[in-house]
Design an enzyme around this catalytic site. Sequence first.
Site, PDB file in Angstrom:
ATOM      1  N   PRO A  55       0.783  -1.242   0.000  1.00 40.82           N
ATOM      2  CG  PRO A  55      -0.144  -1.093   2.125  1.00 40.82           C
ATOM      3  CD  PRO A  55       0.564  -2.036   1.223  1.00 40.82           C
ATOM      4  CG  PHE A  56       2.155   2.871   2.636  1.00 46.67           C
ATOM      5  CD1 PHE A  56       1.283   3.939   2.553  1.00 46.67           C
ATOM      6  CD2 PHE A  56       1.858   1.851   3.525  1.00 46.67           C
ATOM      7  CE1 PHE A  56       0.141   4.001   3.350  1.00 46.67           C
ATOM      8  CE2 PHE A  56       0.725   1.902   4.328  1.00 46.67           C
ATOM      9  CZ  PHE A  56      -0.133   2.986   4.246  1.00 46.67           C
ATOM     10  CD  GLU A  67       6.515   0.487   9.533  1.00 43.79           C
ATOM     11  OE1 GLU A  67       6.454   0.938  10.678  1.00 43.79           O
ATOM     12  OE2 GLU A  67       7.384  -0.337   9.172  1.00 43.79           O
ATOM     13  CE  LYS A  99       9.960  -3.479  15.195  1.00 42.71           C
ATOM     14  NZ  LYS A  99      10.054  -3.364  13.750  1.00 42.71           N
TER      15      LYS A  99
END
Length: 419
Positions: free
Chosen positions: A203-204, A221, A237
Amino acid sequence: MKNTDHTSAFKQKALHWANQFDVCCLLDSNQYPDVYSAYDFILAADVQAEIQCNSGNAFEQLKAFQEANKQWLFGFFSYDLKNEIEDLVSNNTDHLNFPELYFFTPKYLIAVKNGMAKVLIGDDAVLNEINNFTIEESESTSHLNIERRLSKTAYLNKIIKLKEHIIRGDIYEVNFCQEFFAENAKINPVETFGLLNDISPTPFAGFLKVNEHYILSSTPERFLAKRGSKLISQPIKGTARRSADSKEDEQIKIQLRNDVKEQSENVMIVDLVRHDLTKSAVKGSVKVEELFGIYSFPQVHQMISTITCELDSAIHFIDAIKNAFPMGSMTGAPKVKAMKLIEQYEETKRGIYSGSFGCISPDGNFDFNVVIRSILYHSANQYLSFQVGGAITYHSDAEKEYEECLLKASAILKVLNAE
């Protein structure tokens, strides 16, 4: 506004078109559902104005640049900006030599949402130019000789030493990384990014070119976003492998969600991010909106938490970025001591790795990722690098941490035709 029926074909052509300029940036959500994403993907190309900082006062310089250029800005923050936020140094080997901060205002800006392309900066004719752009045939990436900066034995020994620091009470957790690299590496950055984005859509994801420097990223992230007066951070994490067997895959997800070690890693970083956001927040507004969310990507399942707050109107949004930088998920707790140990035990200067790139809109909203799962390339000296790592805690098993590194590296190794 123009309908782009074949969005992936348009995206591919658009990136090849943008790559003819010295500077360009693609930010791609790969159509993951995300309430905070404004566009499916956005492409900035060529430079109207730019700022580059290599030492000292970078955030203040960016503030002045943003005040003078209140339009779209695209760029990156290097991890080593930590040295102007805290009393820290970065003396490890650096073959990439990225600037510590770089931002530009583009001459062309194209955004796509629901298959519709819109030119935000520039003339609409650019869409026809992209659709008619001819992608020239080029040699694909040949087999690269990928080397490791650390042998497995050296890596395991460093984990043992870091755990000794934890036992002594110096830290609770530290994110320790190792570098994979190739010298005399000849790659086609656009095609390599395309392969990475196909194998590992996230997504990034993004492609950023600044002259001879390239970031080819499949990061899952988000570091920090701002929407109106709301700040959003989504640290990762907790990692588990995927399985081709759907029942086993579902079982792995459940095990990750209930893994006490992974939860303890995650909650330490959630507390750290809460602390970082408090520096910029309206009092009492910091909230954990989701704890231990499990999200699935092609190679791994990840445990992701979401922390938000209301930005204090007295604090400039660039100061809010500075107050949370570098991101907790890539440092450790306590943060400053963890960063000192990172410098002591890692072999390579992080530079843009575990830094962030993204965009700032004219109204002061922004969205920045975490530079992980990313190929970094210096085309002039033909040096290619990527780093992988994980959180080391009291409960960490050095062998398992090493295996997790290889799992995280798997998509990139596959893309680079490497073993």
